[in-house]
Design an enzyme around this catalytic site. Sequence first.
Site, PDB file in Angstrom:
ATOM      1  N   CYS A  31       4.361   0.081   9.245  1.00 55.51           N
ATOM      2  CA  CYS A  31       3.022   0.370   9.770  1.00 55.51           C
ATOM      3  C   CYS A  31       3.157   1.190  11.053  1.00 55.51           C
ATOM      4  CB  CYS A  31       2.276  -0.936  10.043  1.00 55.51           C
ATOM      5  SG  CYS A  31       0.657  -0.648  10.787  1.00 55.51           S
TER       6      CYS A  31
ATOM      7  N   HIS B 195      19.089   3.804   5.416  1.00 58.15           N
ATOM      8  CA  HIS B 195      17.989   4.775   5.254  1.00 58.15           C
ATOM      9  C   HIS B 195      16.691   4.114   4.796  1.00 58.15           C
ATOM     10  CE1 HIS B 195      20.966   8.411   4.789  1.00 58.15           C
ATOM     11  NE2 HIS B 195      20.867   7.960   6.031  1.00 58.15           N
TER      12      HIS B 195
ATOM     13  N   CYS C  19      -2.214  -2.649   6.232  1.00 56.23           N
ATOM     14  CA  CYS C  19      -0.963  -3.258   6.704  1.00 56.23           C
ATOM     15  C   CYS C  19      -1.049  -4.780   6.512  1.00 56.23           C
ATOM     16  CB  CYS C  19      -0.747  -2.943   8.186  1.00 56.23           C
ATOM     17  SG  CYS C  19       0.633  -3.861   8.913  1.00 56.23           S
TER      18      CYS C  19
END
Length: 242
Positions: A117, A109, A136
């Site tokens: 990004c 998960h 980013c």
Amino acid sequence: MSSHPSLVILTGAGISAESGLATFRGAEGLWEGHRVQDVATPEGFEHNPGLVHRFYNQRRAALSAVQPNAGHEALVRLEKSWPVEFLLITQNVDDLHERAGSRKLRHMHGELLRTLCIACGESSPWQGGMGPDSFCPQCMKKGKLRPDIVWFGEMPYFMDEIFAALNRCDIFIAVGTSGHVYPAAGFVRTANARGARTIEVNLADTAASESFDERRTGPVTQVLPALVNELLPRRIWSRFSD
Ligand code: APR
């Protein structure tokens, strides 16, 4: 049963509870006071990215105040002593398994300490706060980062590898997971279909309990070290050669 049993372990929020991290499903069905659809869906993020970032920033900051417990440590001992195939799958987004020393680990998960990004699609390590103004680290675009967490409606990570391991495993253990969230809640059935011995470790019965061959009931920090002692190789070989 093979004489070299292969082992797959699935963990959920219950393994980190005694370290001080809240589990997900409280009596009111709220996550730390938030509705799941507000903080754990792509739609929630689209609607209010600031709220979602704040929610995960708090979760990320909380990691520095907690330590792995005897349950995490027992799984490290098991991994180090297990002579053949071993895979630890966690639904948890905390880093307590790796801080304890687990290496053959998959975060299905996602992870609080990574960012994804939505411009370049790259995942990168991330510490500290993240927000709508963050850049980013890979493509340097601003405002495109989200927590690298698998939200409801999204495909969990490592599914091919996980199902391949489940289809080969001889022992499957689920620790501290409520059995409400698929696909993880269905792993026990895949292991059963393969003929594996299946064991559930939990404080209480869960939605999936009836699918397990064995249940070990109690707090992870007590029950899991005892189960690991039982499973350690010098004992298991003689048991399987009966
Ligand atoms: N020892 C053993 N079990 C425990 C302990 C403990 N100390 N504390 C809690 N538990 C058990 C609870 O009885 C419960 O069955 O851990 C389980 C926690 O369940 P959830 O909060 O539902 O967490 P989890 O199963 O990991 O949730 C799965 O749901 O919302 C998503 O993505 C999120 O990964 C998460 C997934």
